[in-house]
Motif scaffolding. Structure first.
Motif, PDB file in Angstrom:
ATOM      1  N   TYR A 125      -1.559  15.355   0.761  1.00  0.00           N
ATOM      2  CA  TYR A 125      -2.250  14.436  -0.142  1.00  0.00           C
ATOM      3  C   TYR A 125      -3.743  14.725  -0.092  1.00  0.00           C
ATOM      4  N   GLU A 126      -4.403  14.765  -1.267  1.00  0.00           N
ATOM      5  CA  GLU A 126      -5.830  15.041  -1.357  1.00  0.00           C
ATOM      6  C   GLU A 126      -6.531  13.898  -2.051  1.00  0.00           C
ATOM      7  N   LYS A 127      -7.758  13.596  -1.605  1.00  0.00           N
ATOM      8  CA  LYS A 127      -8.521  12.513  -2.210  1.00  0.00           C
ATOM      9  C   LYS A 127     -10.007  12.769  -2.018  1.00  0.00           C
ATOM     10  N   ASP A 128     -10.809  12.495  -3.063  1.00  0.00           N
ATOM     11  CA  ASP A 128     -12.255  12.550  -2.973  1.00  0.00           C
ATOM     12  C   ASP A 128     -12.756  11.142  -2.701  1.00  0.00           C
TER      13      ASP A 128
ATOM     14  N   GLU B 234      -1.488   7.774   1.989  1.00  0.00           N
ATOM     15  CA  GLU B 234      -0.182   8.043   1.394  1.00  0.00           C
ATOM     16  C   GLU B 234       0.950   7.946   2.414  1.00  0.00           C
ATOM     17  N   CYS B 235       0.847   8.712   3.497  1.00  0.00           N
ATOM     18  CA  CYS B 235       1.944   8.755   4.480  1.00  0.00           C
ATOM     19  C   CYS B 235       1.645   7.983   5.761  1.00  0.00           C
ATOM     20  N   LYS B 236       0.428   7.452   5.885  1.00  0.00           N
ATOM     21  CA  LYS B 236       0.007   6.633   7.037  1.00  0.00           C
ATOM     22  C   LYS B 236      -0.055   7.395   8.356  1.00  0.00           C
ATOM     23  N   GLN B 237      -0.049   8.719   8.310  1.00  0.00           N
ATOM     24  CA  GLN B 237      -0.194   9.544   9.511  1.00  0.00           C
ATOM     25  C   GLN B 237      -1.685   9.697   9.812  1.00  0.00           C
ATOM     26  N   SER B 238      -2.027   9.974  11.034  1.00  0.00           N
ATOM     27  CA  SER B 238      -3.433  10.171  11.400  1.00  0.00           C
ATOM     28  C   SER B 238      -3.799  11.657  11.312  1.00  0.00           C
TER      29      SER B 238
END
Length: 87
Positions: A13-16, A31-35
């Protein structure tokens, strides 16, 4: 304020994100709640706010006007050669 690009190494997942330089880095992927959400190395991006910038102050002042795209000029018809031949 700088715009940072983040990417999750788990789900890709990518986000600016627009955030201050002093803000803590984001670590949890929305998105996936992983760190596994990390900041990417990219070209600097920023937003200009307030008055005093070219876009707000000088947009339509001075300079040449752009060509009018609404009117198409038609080329002149080629001149027909006149022959003045005398026999």
């Amino acid at each position: 304020m700088p715009i940072y690009a983040y990417k999750c190494s788990s789900c890709q997942y990518e986000k600016d994100v627009l955030q201050k330089m002093s803000d803590p880095l984001l670590e949890v992927c929305p998105e996936c709640k992983q760190s596994t959400f990390t900041k990417q190395v990219t070209a600097a991006g920023f937003q200009l706010k307030g008055t005093g910038w070219y876009v707000t102050d000088f947009r339509n002042q001075g300079g040449s006007k752009p060509a009018d795209s609404g009117t198409a000029s038609t080329p002149a018809a080629p001149a027909t050669p006149t022959s003045s031949s005398s026999s």
